[in-house]
Design an enzyme around this catalytic site. Structure first.
Site, PDB file in Angstrom:
ATOM      1  N   VAL A 105       0.811  -1.229   0.000  1.00 39.03           N
ATOM      2  CA  VAL A 105       0.000   0.000   0.000  1.00 39.03           C
ATOM      3  C   VAL A 105       0.842   1.276   0.000  1.00 39.03           C
ATOM      4  O   VAL A 105       0.313   2.362  -0.211  1.00 39.03           O
ATOM      5  CB  VAL A 105      -0.999   0.035   1.188  1.00 39.03           C
ATOM      6  CG1 VAL A 105      -2.021  -1.077   1.060  1.00 39.03           C
ATOM      7  CG2 VAL A 105      -0.278   0.002   2.533  1.00 39.03           C
TER       8      VAL A 105
ATOM      9  N   ILE B 228      -5.392  -3.666   7.314  1.00 37.34           N
ATOM     10  CA  ILE B 228      -3.958  -3.383   7.189  1.00 37.34           C
ATOM     11  C   ILE B 228      -3.564  -2.280   8.157  1.00 37.34           C
ATOM     12  O   ILE B 228      -4.263  -1.262   8.268  1.00 37.34           O
ATOM     13  CB  ILE B 228      -3.642  -2.947   5.739  1.00 37.34           C
ATOM     14  CG1 ILE B 228      -3.737  -4.159   4.797  1.00 37.34           C
ATOM     15  CG2 ILE B 228      -2.285  -2.266   5.640  1.00 37.34           C
ATOM     16  CD1 ILE B 228      -3.557  -3.802   3.330  1.00 37.34           C
TER      17      ILE B 228
ATOM     18  N   TYR C 124       0.034   1.366  22.791  1.00 41.20           N
ATOM     19  CA  TYR C 124      -0.628   1.477  21.486  1.00 41.20           C
ATOM     20  C   TYR C 124      -0.210   2.766  20.774  1.00 41.20           C
ATOM     21  O   TYR C 124      -0.127   2.829  19.552  1.00 41.20           O
ATOM     22  CB  TYR C 124      -2.149   1.375  21.651  1.00 41.20           C
ATOM     23  CG  TYR C 124      -2.844   0.880  20.407  1.00 41.20           C
ATOM     24  CD1 TYR C 124      -2.580  -0.381  19.879  1.00 41.20           C
ATOM     25  CD2 TYR C 124      -3.764   1.680  19.736  1.00 41.20           C
ATOM     26  CE1 TYR C 124      -3.211  -0.826  18.729  1.00 41.20           C
ATOM     27  CE2 TYR C 124      -4.402   1.232  18.585  1.00 41.20           C
ATOM     28  CZ  TYR C 124      -4.118  -0.018  18.090  1.00 41.20           C
ATOM     29  OH  TYR C 124      -4.744  -0.444  16.943  1.00 41.20           O
TER      30      TYR C 124
ATOM     31  N   LYS D 161      -5.419   5.207  14.400  1.00 41.07           N
ATOM     32  CA  LYS D 161      -6.779   4.638  14.372  1.00 41.07           C
ATOM     33  C   LYS D 161      -7.828   5.733  14.544  1.00 41.07           C
ATOM     34  O   LYS D 161      -8.924   5.635  13.976  1.00 41.07           O
ATOM     35  CB  LYS D 161      -6.939   3.560  15.443  1.00 41.07           C
ATOM     36  CG  LYS D 161      -6.142   2.282  15.184  1.00 41.07           C
ATOM     37  CD  LYS D 161      -6.511   1.596  13.891  1.00 41.07           C
ATOM     38  CE  LYS D 161      -5.917   0.201  13.782  1.00 41.07           C
ATOM     39  NZ  LYS D 161      -6.025  -0.340  12.411  1.00 41.07           N
TER      40      LYS D 161
ATOM     41  N   ARG E 202      -5.175 -12.428  19.066  1.00 47.68           N
ATOM     42  CA  ARG E 202      -3.801 -12.916  18.928  1.00 47.68           C
ATOM     43  C   ARG E 202      -3.406 -13.028  17.454  1.00 47.68           C
ATOM     44  O   ARG E 202      -3.637 -14.042  16.810  1.00 47.68           O
ATOM     45  CB  ARG E 202      -3.670 -14.281  19.606  1.00 47.68           C
ATOM     46  CG  ARG E 202      -2.244 -14.668  19.970  1.00 47.68           C
ATOM     47  CD  ARG E 202      -2.187 -16.027  20.620  1.00 47.68           C
ATOM     48  NE  ARG E 202      -2.996 -16.130  21.828  1.00 47.68           N
ATOM     49  CZ  ARG E 202      -2.625 -15.688  23.033  1.00 47.68           C
ATOM     50  NH1 ARG E 202      -1.462 -15.120  23.190  1.00 47.68           N
ATOM     51  NH2 ARG E 202      -3.421 -15.819  24.067  1.00 47.68           N
ATOM     52  N   THR E 203      -2.804 -11.978  16.919  1.00 48.82           N
ATOM     53  CA  THR E 203      -2.357 -11.972  15.523  1.00 48.82           C
ATOM     54  C   THR E 203      -0.912 -11.472  15.480  1.00 48.82           C
ATOM     55  O   THR E 203      -0.370 -11.035  16.502  1.00 48.82           O
ATOM     56  CB  THR E 203      -3.211 -11.009  14.670  1.00 48.82           C
ATOM     57  OG1 THR E 203      -2.989  -9.675  15.148  1.00 48.82           O
ATOM     58  CG2 THR E 203      -4.688 -11.332  14.743  1.00 48.82           C
ATOM     59  N   LEU E 204      -0.327 -11.475  14.272  1.00 48.10           N
ATOM     60  CA  LEU E 204       1.031 -10.945  14.109  1.00 48.10           C
ATOM     61  C   LEU E 204       1.106  -9.487  14.560  1.00 48.10           C
ATOM     62  O   LEU E 204       2.074  -9.064  15.186  1.00 48.10           O
ATOM     63  CB  LEU E 204       1.425 -10.990  12.631  1.00 48.10           C
ATOM     64  CG  LEU E 204       2.003 -12.263  12.049  1.00 48.10           C
ATOM     65  CD1 LEU E 204       2.360 -11.993  10.592  1.00 48.10           C
ATOM     66  CD2 LEU E 204       3.213 -12.716  12.834  1.00 48.10           C
TER      67      LEU E 204
HETATM   68  P1  NAD Z   1      -2.066  -9.148  10.745  1.00 47.67           P
HETATM   69  O1  NAD Z   1      -0.622  -8.878  11.054  1.00 47.67           O
HETATM   70  O2  NAD Z   1      -2.479 -10.518  10.478  1.00 47.67           O
HETATM   71  O3  NAD Z   1      -2.559  -8.205   9.548  1.00 47.67           O
HETATM   72  C1  NAD Z   1      -1.970  -6.971   9.250  1.00 47.67           C
HETATM   73  C2  NAD Z   1      -1.799  -6.940   7.749  1.00 47.67           C
HETATM   74  O4  NAD Z   1      -1.283  -5.671   7.318  1.00 47.67           O
HETATM   75  C3  NAD Z   1      -0.819  -8.005   7.244  1.00 47.67           C
HETATM   76  O5  NAD Z   1      -1.451  -8.819   6.297  1.00 47.67           O
HETATM   77  C4  NAD Z   1       0.282  -7.193   6.583  1.00 47.67           C
HETATM   78  O6  NAD Z   1       0.852  -7.840   5.465  1.00 47.67           O
HETATM   79  C5  NAD Z   1      -0.495  -5.951   6.186  1.00 47.67           C
HETATM   80  N1  NAD Z   1       0.384  -4.831   5.846  1.00 47.67           N
HETATM   81  C6  NAD Z   1       1.223  -4.128   6.658  1.00 47.67           C
HETATM   82  N2  NAD Z   1       1.930  -3.227   5.927  1.00 47.67           N
HETATM   83  C7  NAD Z   1       1.497  -3.348   4.632  1.00 47.67           C
HETATM   84  C8  NAD Z   1       1.855  -2.703   3.418  1.00 47.67           C
HETATM   85  N3  NAD Z   1       2.794  -1.759   3.347  1.00 47.67           N
HETATM   86  N4  NAD Z   1       1.203  -3.094   2.281  1.00 47.67           N
HETATM   87  C9  NAD Z   1       0.253  -4.060   2.301  1.00 47.67           C
HETATM   88  N5  NAD Z   1      -0.105  -4.700   3.433  1.00 47.67           N
HETATM   89  C10 NAD Z   1       0.514  -4.358   4.585  1.00 47.67           C
HETATM   90  O7  NAD Z   1      -2.831  -8.554  12.029  1.00 47.67           O
HETATM   91  P2  NAD Z   1      -4.381  -8.269  12.290  1.00 47.67           P
HETATM   92  O8  NAD Z   1      -4.490  -8.170  13.754  1.00 47.67           O
HETATM   93  O9  NAD Z   1      -5.204  -9.227  11.546  1.00 47.67           O
HETATM   94  O10 NAD Z   1      -4.554  -6.800  11.722  1.00 47.67           O
HETATM   95  C11 NAD Z   1      -5.526  -6.463  10.746  1.00 47.67           C
HETATM   96  C12 NAD Z   1      -6.193  -5.140  11.102  1.00 47.67           C
HETATM   97  O11 NAD Z   1      -6.947  -5.324  12.296  1.00 47.67           O
HETATM   98  C13 NAD Z   1      -5.230  -3.989  11.374  1.00 47.67           C
HETATM   99  O12 NAD Z   1      -5.797  -2.794  10.885  1.00 47.67           O
HETATM  100  C14 NAD Z   1      -5.190  -3.957  12.887  1.00 47.67           C
HETATM  101  O13 NAD Z   1      -4.802  -2.707  13.400  1.00 47.67           O
HETATM  102  C15 NAD Z   1      -6.643  -4.257  13.179  1.00 47.67           C
HETATM  103  N6  NAD Z   1      -6.972  -4.668  14.541  1.00 47.67           N
HETATM  104  C16 NAD Z   1      -6.295  -5.676  15.140  1.00 47.67           C
HETATM  105  C17 NAD Z   1      -6.634  -6.056  16.437  1.00 47.67           C
HETATM  106  C18 NAD Z   1      -5.876  -7.153  17.145  1.00 47.67           C
HETATM  107  O14 NAD Z   1      -5.916  -7.214  18.374  1.00 47.67           O
HETATM  108  N7  NAD Z   1      -5.206  -8.037  16.451  1.00 47.67           N
HETATM  109  C19 NAD Z   1      -7.671  -5.393  17.119  1.00 47.67           C
HETATM  110  C20 NAD Z   1      -8.359  -4.365  16.462  1.00 47.67           C
HETATM  111  C21 NAD Z   1      -7.999  -4.008  15.172  1.00 47.67           C
END
Ligand code: NAD
Length: 271
Positions: free
Chosen positions: A74, A101, A165, A172, A202-204
């Site tokens: 992106v 993302i 955070y 956000k 629990r994600t990356l």
């Molecule tokens: P994730 O690490 O699985 O997903 C994050 C994604 O962002 C990855 O697929 C990564 O490749 C992508 N990304 C990062 N930089 C990028 C770039 N330059 N170009 C294209 N893609 C890029 O983790 P997730 O928790 O599934 O996160 C997904 C969304 O959910 C994010 O917006 C995160 O902030 C949001 N979120 C997560 C949680 C949580 O606790 N895990 C809670 C609320 C919101």
């Protein structure tokens, strides 16, 4: 986490095509959402960040009988142009977009926001986590001649302070504002734009936040339901917002966090 749940099958997304951005592995929120949309009949184009991730994402995509995968960074306009051109060439138009993302550096996701936020770190977090949604909303809207729906993912750190955070909370907050402005701009074209505010999962991405595990524990202990946020709830909310069930819903930030966001003071100890 994602694998102990079977998404309910049905026809709610039958005949609908769309893009899911942000699958990195089987724990990604985007993957849970994609599984649910696919189980309801959606056809999905998956974008992934780069070659390293392709190896992890391809078997997932193939496991649900799909194969349309496109690299998209992106931060790179040429890569985004190519990704959206590929979707346009293959399908002509789409009905939905999932933006899942975000990124901030590890150094920023700890300690003091004031002390640890650099200009470059701020720029990068805002570019990847906020501008990318504005940019993809524009690109996707250009191939939604019949209207459609879009969602992005946010977190309570936009509204309240959450330890570590930091700059991501600032990003956000901007993402939630961008959701409302995009909903305003695209509403007249019949495109509904909404955000899901998920509890800690629990994600990356969570692993990149100092104390991420404790964020999950506190989210669970303070929540009204006394449980972790579950993928099926997040994916179910996505299905609602992206399908006809979500008619008349636009510009909303919908919380799926076991009720954590309404708690001002946690349960008091027995006296
Ligand atoms: P994730 O690490 O699985 O997903 C994050 C994604 O962002 C990855 O697929 C990564 O490749 C992508 N990304 C990062 N930089 C990028 C770039 N330059 N170009 C294209 N893609 C890029 O983790 P997730 O928790 O599934 O996160 C997904 C969304 O959910 C994010 O917006 C995160 O902030 C949001 N979120 C997560 C949680 C949580 O606790 N895990 C809670 C609320 C919101």
């Amino acid at each position: 986490m994602a694998d102990d749940w079977t998404p309910p099958a049905g026809d709610l997304m039958k005949g609908k095509r769309g893009i899911v951005m942000g699958v990195a592995n089987q724990n990604s929120i985007a993957w849970g959402i994609a599984r649910q949309l696919a189980a309801q009949g959606a056809d999905i184009a998956f974008t992934y960040q780069g070659e390293n991730l392709e190896r992890r994402v391809r078997p997932l995509v193939e496991s649900i009988g799909m194969d349309f995968m496109i690299p998209a960074d992106v931060t790179d306009d040429a890569s985004m142009d190519a990704a959206f051109d590929a979707v346009k060439d293959k399908w002509g138009k789409i009905d939905f977009l999932v933006h899942s993302i975000a990124f901030a550096g590890k150094d920023e996701l700890q300690g003091s926001m004031v002390a640890n936020t650099t200009r470059e770190g701020f720029r990068r977090a805002m570019d990847i986590s906020v501008f990318s949604f504005i940019d993809t909303a524009r690109r996707a809207s250009e191939i939604m001649p019949d209207g459609g729906a879009m969602i992005c993912m946010t977190y309570l750190g936009a509204e309240r302070t959450v330890p570590s955070y930091n700059v991501m909370g600032v990003a956000k907050a901007a993402l939630e504002a961008a959701t409302r402005y995009a909903a305003r701009d695209l509403g007249p074209q019949g495109i509904r734009v909404n955000a899901i505010s998920a509890g800690a999962m629990r994600t990356l991405s969570l692993a990149g936040i100092r104390g991420g595990k404790s964020l999950m524990g506190t989210g669970r202990d303070w929540s009204l339901l006394k449980e972790d946020t579950r993928m099926e709830g997040v994916a179910g909310a996505a299905l609602y917002l992206l399908s006809e069930l979500g008619h008349s819903v636009a510009g909303e930030v919908h919380h799926v966090d076991a009720g954590f966001h309404v708690v001002g003071v946690p349960d008091l100890p027995e006296e």
